[in-house]
Scaffold this motif. Structure first.
Motif, PDB file in Angstrom:
ATOM      1  N   VAL A   1       4.849   4.323  19.471  1.00  0.00           N
ATOM      2  CA  VAL A   1       4.730   5.332  20.526  1.00  0.00           C
ATOM      3  C   VAL A   1       3.631   6.328  20.180  1.00  0.00           C
ATOM      4  O   VAL A   1       2.858   6.741  21.035  1.00  0.00           O
ATOM      5  CB  VAL A   1       6.076   6.067  20.727  1.00  0.00           C
ATOM      6  N   GLN A   2       3.577   6.711  18.905  1.00  0.00           N
ATOM      7  CA  GLN A   2       2.578   7.680  18.448  1.00  0.00           C
ATOM      8  C   GLN A   2       2.125   7.275  17.053  1.00  0.00           C
ATOM      9  O   GLN A   2       2.939   7.108  16.155  1.00  0.00           O
ATOM     10  CB  GLN A   2       3.187   9.082  18.416  1.00  0.00           C
ATOM     11  N   GLY A   3       0.830   7.105  16.891  1.00  0.00           N
ATOM     12  CA  GLY A   3       0.273   6.710  15.612  1.00  0.00           C
ATOM     13  C   GLY A   3      -0.003   7.884  14.711  1.00  0.00           C
ATOM     14  O   GLY A   3       0.284   9.033  15.038  1.00  0.00           O
ATOM     15  N   GLY A   4      -0.589   7.579  13.564  1.00  0.00           N
ATOM     16  CA  GLY A   4      -0.934   8.602  12.587  1.00  0.00           C
ATOM     17  C   GLY A   4      -0.925   8.000  11.198  1.00  0.00           C
ATOM     18  O   GLY A   4      -0.951   6.782  11.031  1.00  0.00           O
ATOM     19  N   THR A   5      -0.852   8.858  10.206  1.00  0.00           N
ATOM     20  CA  THR A   5      -0.822   8.411   8.820  1.00  0.00           C
ATOM     21  C   THR A   5       0.623   8.274   8.363  1.00  0.00           C
ATOM     22  O   THR A   5       1.441   9.159   8.595  1.00  0.00           O
ATOM     23  CB  THR A   5      -1.560   9.420   7.912  1.00  0.00           C
ATOM     24  N   LEU A   6       0.912   7.164   7.720  1.00  0.00           N
ATOM     25  CA  LEU A   6       2.247   6.876   7.205  1.00  0.00           C
ATOM     26  C   LEU A   6       2.133   6.690   5.701  1.00  0.00           C
ATOM     27  O   LEU A   6       1.211   6.019   5.231  1.00  0.00           O
ATOM     28  CB  LEU A   6       2.773   5.601   7.865  1.00  0.00           C
TER      29      LEU A   6
ATOM     30  N   VAL B   1       0.850  -1.194   0.000  1.00  0.00           N
ATOM     31  CA  VAL B   1       0.000   0.000   0.000  1.00  0.00           C
ATOM     32  C   VAL B   1       0.884   1.242   0.000  1.00  0.00           C
ATOM     33  O   VAL B   1       2.047   1.196   0.405  1.00  0.00           O
ATOM     34  CB  VAL B   1      -0.958   0.021   1.215  1.00  0.00           C
ATOM     35  N   THR B   2       0.348   2.350  -0.441  1.00  0.00           N
ATOM     36  CA  THR B   2       1.118   3.597  -0.458  1.00  0.00           C
ATOM     37  C   THR B   2       0.887   4.428   0.796  1.00  0.00           C
ATOM     38  O   THR B   2       1.622   5.390   1.041  1.00  0.00           O
ATOM     39  CB  THR B   2       0.762   4.446  -1.696  1.00  0.00           C
ATOM     40  N   GLU B   3      -0.125   4.046   1.575  1.00  0.00           N
ATOM     41  CA  GLU B   3      -0.465   4.802   2.777  1.00  0.00           C
ATOM     42  C   GLU B   3      -1.122   3.850   3.771  1.00  0.00           C
ATOM     43  O   GLU B   3      -1.841   2.934   3.380  1.00  0.00           O
ATOM     44  CB  GLU B   3      -1.437   5.928   2.400  1.00  0.00           C
ATOM     45  N   ALA B   4      -0.858   4.074   5.059  1.00  0.00           N
ATOM     46  CA  ALA B   4      -1.479   3.247   6.093  1.00  0.00           C
ATOM     47  C   ALA B   4      -1.691   4.070   7.349  1.00  0.00           C
ATOM     48  O   ALA B   4      -0.933   4.998   7.634  1.00  0.00           O
ATOM     49  CB  ALA B   4      -0.606   2.039   6.407  1.00  0.00           C
ATOM     50  N   MET B   5      -2.723   3.692   8.092  1.00  0.00           N
ATOM     51  CA  MET B   5      -2.952   4.277   9.407  1.00  0.00           C
ATOM     52  C   MET B   5      -2.221   3.421  10.429  1.00  0.00           C
ATOM     53  O   MET B   5      -2.290   2.200  10.387  1.00  0.00           O
ATOM     54  CB  MET B   5      -4.448   4.325   9.739  1.00  0.00           C
ATOM     55  N   VAL B   6      -1.542   4.104  11.340  1.00  0.00           N
ATOM     56  CA  VAL B   6      -0.777   3.431  12.381  1.00  0.00           C
ATOM     57  C   VAL B   6      -1.450   3.730  13.707  1.00  0.00           C
ATOM     58  O   VAL B   6      -1.655   4.894  14.049  1.00  0.00           O
ATOM     59  CB  VAL B   6       0.688   3.933  12.382  1.00  0.00           C
ATOM     60  N   GLU B   7      -1.825   2.683  14.450  1.00  0.00           N
ATOM     61  CA  GLU B   7      -2.490   2.840  15.737  1.00  0.00           C
ATOM     62  C   GLU B   7      -1.464   2.901  16.857  1.00  0.00           C
ATOM     63  O   GLU B   7      -0.624   2.002  16.973  1.00  0.00           O
ATOM     64  CB  GLU B   7      -3.426   1.665  16.011  1.00  0.00           C
ATOM     65  N   THR B   8      -1.566   3.915  17.703  1.00  0.00           N
ATOM     66  CA  THR B   8      -0.671   4.044  18.841  1.00  0.00           C
ATOM     67  C   THR B   8      -0.744   2.793  19.709  1.00  0.00           C
ATOM     68  O   THR B   8      -1.827   2.326  20.039  1.00  0.00           O
ATOM     69  CB  THR B   8      -1.034   5.283  19.686  1.00  0.00           C
ATOM     70  N   ASP B   9       0.415   2.246  20.026  1.00  0.00           N
ATOM     71  CA  ASP B   9       0.568   1.091  20.911  1.00  0.00           C
ATOM     72  C   ASP B   9      -0.192  -0.153  20.438  1.00  0.00           C
ATOM     73  O   ASP B   9      -0.570  -0.995  21.227  1.00  0.00           O
ATOM     74  CB  ASP B   9       0.171   1.455  22.347  1.00  0.00           C
ATOM     75  N   ARG B  10      -0.419  -0.281  19.116  1.00  0.00           N
ATOM     76  CA  ARG B  10      -1.121  -1.466  18.585  1.00  0.00           C
ATOM     77  C   ARG B  10      -0.447  -1.993  17.315  1.00  0.00           C
ATOM     78  O   ARG B  10       0.391  -2.855  17.394  1.00  0.00           O
ATOM     79  CB  ARG B  10      -2.597  -1.146  18.285  1.00  0.00           C
ATOM     80  N   SER B  11      -0.860  -1.493  16.136  1.00  0.00           N
ATOM     81  CA  SER B  11      -0.336  -2.018  14.873  1.00  0.00           C
ATOM     82  C   SER B  11      -0.795  -1.136  13.723  1.00  0.00           C
ATOM     83  O   SER B  11      -1.407  -0.085  13.930  1.00  0.00           O
ATOM     84  CB  SER B  11      -0.820  -3.453  14.652  1.00  0.00           C
ATOM     85  N   LEU B  12      -0.548  -1.601  12.520  1.00  0.00           N
ATOM     86  CA  LEU B  12      -1.061  -0.938  11.322  1.00  0.00           C
ATOM     87  C   LEU B  12      -2.518  -1.364  11.134  1.00  0.00           C
ATOM     88  O   LEU B  12      -2.841  -2.540  11.256  1.00  0.00           O
ATOM     89  CB  LEU B  12      -0.273  -1.360  10.088  1.00  0.00           C
ATOM     90  N   VAL B  13      -3.386  -0.424  10.830  1.00  0.00           N
ATOM     91  CA  VAL B  13      -4.783  -0.748  10.553  1.00  0.00           C
ATOM     92  C   VAL B  13      -4.822  -1.594   9.280  1.00  0.00           C
ATOM     93  O   VAL B  13      -4.210  -1.255   8.275  1.00  0.00           O
ATOM     94  CB  VAL B  13      -5.626   0.537  10.387  1.00  0.00           C
ATOM     95  N   GLY B  14      -5.510  -2.730   9.349  1.00  0.00           N
ATOM     96  CA  GLY B  14      -5.597  -3.639   8.206  1.00  0.00           C
ATOM     97  C   GLY B  14      -4.616  -4.780   8.252  1.00  0.00           C
ATOM     98  O   GLY B  14      -4.659  -5.676   7.422  1.00  0.00           O
ATOM     99  N   ASP B  15      -3.708  -4.776   9.235  1.00  0.00           N
ATOM    100  CA  ASP B  15      -2.769  -5.871   9.400  1.00  0.00           C
ATOM    101  C   ASP B  15      -3.393  -6.875  10.371  1.00  0.00           C
ATOM    102  O   ASP B  15      -3.956  -6.475  11.398  1.00  0.00           O
ATOM    103  CB  ASP B  15      -1.442  -5.356   9.958  1.00  0.00           C
TER     104      ASP B  15
END
Length: 178
Positions: A156-161, A42-56
């Protein structure tokens, strides 16, 4: 020109270890939709703080040390070379979430890095290859990956990657280090 590091050998080494001015780049992002399924690039993913990549499919526990995995882009060609392959190994075959170029990932152990504007990871250890590398890469795949398996990290801190995001070490004085 004088050598900029003074003092005993231990302090010189400590200063050298703390010096990492290079900026890397996110080259590839992969999501594992289900166990043993091919990774989705993927070219973009949401990263959840203290969890994982959304969709993984992996759902590590909060506080876990292996919430996301990284591998060095430059090692894709090295692994291919050990296997006698004509071109770099496709990153999806190596089962890591992120491919990063331009930084020596091993120099990041026990440090925090910022990816793009939002995401902060704490590098927690090495991501050693598993026996699945024989299945994925063929005979010798496991040994080709030894020393090139990448790193594990806590989010440590999520967001858009995004692919193309800058990767830099977060120093003690940086806002993202808090």
């Amino acid at each position: 020109m004088a050598f900029p590091f003074f003092g005993d050998d231990k302090s010189k080494i400590a200063q050298l270890l703390a010096t990492l001015p290079q900026t890397g780049r996110v080259e590839w992002i992969g999501l594992r939709p289900a166990r043993r399924e091919p990774l989705l690039s993927v070219t973009e993913a949401m990263v959840e703080t203290d969890r994982s990549l959304v969709g993984d499919h992996a759902r590590p526990k909060p506080g876990g040390k292996r919430q996301i995995t990284l591998i060095q882009y430059e090692h894709l060609a090295a692994v291919a070379g050990y296997l006698g392959l004509p071109q770099a190994v496709d990153p999806g075959r190596l089962r890591r979430n992120l491919v990063v170029s331009g930084l020596n990932l091993l120099a990041l152990k026990n440090r925090r890095i910022q990816l793009g504007e939002e995401v902060v990871l704490e590098i927690t250890g090495e991501c050693h290859p598993c026996s699945r590398m024989e299945e994925e890469l063929g005979p010798g795949g496991y040994n080709a990956m030894r020393g090139h398996g990448g790193l594990t990290a806590r989010i440590v801190q999520g967001g858009t990657l995004r692919v193309g995001d800058a990767v830099r070490v977060v120093g003690a004085g940086d806002k993202a280090a808090e």
